[in-house]
Design an enzyme around this catalytic site. Structure first.
Site, PDB file in Angstrom:
ATOM      1  N   ARG A  45     -67.692 -89.100  30.078  1.00  0.00           N
ATOM      2  CA  ARG A  45     -67.437 -89.267  28.647  1.00  0.00           C
ATOM      3  C   ARG A  45     -66.264 -88.438  28.139  1.00  0.00           C
ATOM      4  NH1 ARG A  45     -73.489 -88.062  27.187  1.00  0.00           N
ATOM      5  NH2 ARG A  45     -73.028 -86.750  28.985  1.00  0.00           N
ATOM      6  N   GLU A 212     -89.931 -79.801  51.427  1.00  0.00           N
ATOM      7  CA  GLU A 212     -88.846 -79.045  50.788  1.00  0.00           C
ATOM      8  C   GLU A 212     -89.314 -77.613  50.568  1.00  0.00           C
ATOM      9  OE1 GLU A 212     -86.406 -81.699  47.857  1.00  0.00           O
ATOM     10  OE2 GLU A 212     -88.518 -81.945  47.402  1.00  0.00           O
ATOM     11  N   HIS A 236     -88.071 -92.585  49.996  1.00  0.00           N
ATOM     12  CA  HIS A 236     -87.782 -92.066  51.343  1.00  0.00           C
ATOM     13  C   HIS A 236     -88.912 -92.323  52.338  1.00  0.00           C
ATOM     14  CE1 HIS A 236     -84.536 -90.273  49.308  1.00  0.00           C
ATOM     15  NE2 HIS A 236     -85.122 -89.169  48.910  1.00  0.00           N
TER      16      HIS A 236
END
Ligand SMILES: NC(=O)c1ccc[n+]([C@@H]2O[C@H](COP(=O)([O-])OP(=O)(O)OC[C@H]3O[C@@H](n4cnc5c(N)ncnc54)[C@H](OP(=O)(O)O)[C@@H]3O)[C@@H](O)[C@H]2O)c1
Length: 484
Positions: A45, A212, A236
């Site tokens: 933007r 993770e 995934h």
């Protein structure tokens, strides 16, 4: 030869572009792989002159390229390809300006990469069409997440389909860009040793883990409305599952591979309210220590109304009802703030019917372990004689590494390099087809409804562990254990 194309990145100033897309494009340029690619036009933007944008990209590349990969020489030609133009997604005049920039007989093709909020995808496609900047050589790449349930996914797909043909639509799941996932196809369908044993007569169970060690970090507000099931399993884990479970395709063409993946997804047994009690576990990390560092719990990080209804961990026992897989559980798990960051698929073969050796037959099994991260490799766990001058023969595990030792630095690439190259060349094999994504959402929606119906509790687990005890129990009640 397909015509040359310009790549237009919506979200060209964002995190994904900065950390992944622009470094991947730099590497493709370095290796002269993206022959079809003419210009890279980033958008955002703000009003930014080309030269200033290039300076920023230069700094970012030095930060985010793999160590030792920065090159002034490569940059000197790469920078010429880079442009920036201001686009506010809802501003028609900005698209007309883009049209003028794109009006280029040398590169009639256009590939629009939507690396911005998915809520803008429909609007961007509509505006591109209205500004007449979509032609018969135009394609679109869509980043995840594609909606938060089946209905919202269908809505986005419908909006995109009004402007782009399905064969020009590339839905990204970056796991599919990993070399090892493609190698899995080679291992499965290139080796008579493995192919006959890839079925319920020989395989005891399949495990897919995407772990993770980080928490929700700066994404707490997004995550509080999403949760692990929607964020990770829908894409995934189900993509990996479909590649493990698919039947041999009739060819390696995109349509044939995707037809087989789709059949595997359709054979997934829905987990309704009755089944959800025994087949799913929801978890949420509490305070603890990860890699030696004390960390906060999810509820302390995400102070949102709905946060206490959000799981940061999920484990599922999935069932695929077809001739190949009936009776073989697929255990899936993913979570945040687990003990370490890794992703892997484990194919565990059936146990010995009885043991000639001193070992308990339940103790040792053959496994094919496909490591996806942090390192990519495949290893086969076999059993050998424990060496030594003992009277009784006993077995010990020995790991055979199936990774090509000659794989050099030049053969290593980021998943986004693979996927960008394929999208530029129009190859859809490693992208998700509309029916795949929607079928995956249908399966996920059933679980979410079941959780709502059952009021399934979210069990706390300490950060730095592998999830709640109930996840261990999910496999243990079947006499199995997660491979760690
Ligand atoms: N980051 C990742 O690692 C990652 C991984 C997988 C998927 N994704 C997905 O990739 C997409 C982008 O993620 P991100 O992390 O890069 O987000 P981000 O850092 O917040 O960047 C958003 C980008 O969108 C642009 N943008 C925002 N509103 C806009 C509008 N109204 N009109 C035009 N442009 C607008 C922003 O440009 P300006 O602010 O300059 O206008 C910026 O370039 C999301 O769909 C995300 O889910 C990201």
């Amino acid at each position: 030869m397909k015509p040359k194309l310009d790549l237009v990145i919506f979200g060209g100033t964002g995190d994904l572009s900065t950390r992944k897309l622009l470094p991947a494009l730099f590497q493709l340029h370095r290796h002269q792989l993206a022959e079809r690619l003419h210009r890279i036009i980033a958008t955002g933007r703000a009003t930014i002159p080309d030269e200033k944008f290039r300076d920023t990209v230069r700094d970012n590349l030095q930060t985010f390229l793999p160590a030792g990969e920065w090159s002034e020489e490569v940059w000197s030609t790469f920078r010429e390809r880079l442009h920036y133009t201001t686009i506010n997604a809802s501003e028609p005049a900005d698209y007309l300006a883009l049209g003028q920039l794109l009006d280029n007989a040398q590169a009639p093709g256009r590939l629009y990469y939507l690396a911005t909020l998915p809520s803008l995808y429909g609007e961007i496609c509509r505006q591109l069409h209205a500004a007449a900047v979509v032609n018969e050589h135009s394609g679109v790449v869509l980043e995840k997440p594609l909606g938060h349930d089946l209905a919202s996914c269908q809505e986005i797909n419908e909006q995109v389909a009004q402007v782009f043909l399905e064969e020009h639509t590339f839905r990204i799941d970056h796991y599919l860009g990993k070399e090892t996932v493609q190698n899995l196809l080679a291992v499965r369908f290139g080796n008579p040793l493995f192919s006959p044993m890839w079925r319920n007569n020989f395989v005891d169970n399949v495990q897919i883990t995407v772990a993770e060690d980080i928490g929700v970090e700066g994404r707490a507000d997004y995550y509080a409305k999403t949760g692990a099931l929607r964020d990770m399993v829908q894409n995934h884990l189900l993509q990996l599952l479909s590649i493990v479970a698919m039947e041999p395709p009739v060819s390696l063409r995109a349509a044939d591979i995707r037809d087989e993946k789709m059949k595997a997804l359709r054979a997934l047994v829905p987990i309704n309210a009755d089944k959800a009690r025994e087949c799913t576990v929801r978890g949420r990390y509490s305070a603890g220590a990860v890699n030696g560092t004390a960390v906060k719990g999810f509820l302390e990080e995400a102070e949102f109304e709905s946060a206490d209804a959000t799981e940061t961990f999920v484990a599922i026992k999935a069932t695929i009802n077809n001739w190949r897989w009936a009776g073989v559980p697929f255990y899936l798990r993913t979570g945040k703030r687990l003990s370490r960051r890794y992703s892997e698929i484990v194919i565990e073969y059936k146990r010995l019917p009885f043991s000639l050796f001193t070992n308990d037959p339940n103790e040792l099994t053959n496994k094919l372990v496909i490591h996806l991260q942090p390192e990519e490799s495949i290893s086969l766990h076999t059993l050998n004689k424990k060496p030594g001058l003992t009277n009784k023969l006993s077995l010990q595990p020995v790991e055979l590494h199936l990774t090509d030792a000659s794989r050099g630095k030049a053969d290593r690439y980021d998943a986004y390099e693979r996927l960008l190259l394929d999208a530029i060349n129009g190859d859809q094999t490693l992208f998700m087809r509309r029916d795949e994504v929607e079928t995956a959402w249908r399966w996920i929606d059933t679980i979410i409804e079941a959780w709502e119906q059952n009021g399934t509790p979210i069990k706390d687990y300490n950060s730095g562990t592998m999830g709640p005890n109930a996840a261990t129990a999910l496999a243990a009640v079947d006499g199995r254990s997660w491979y760690e």
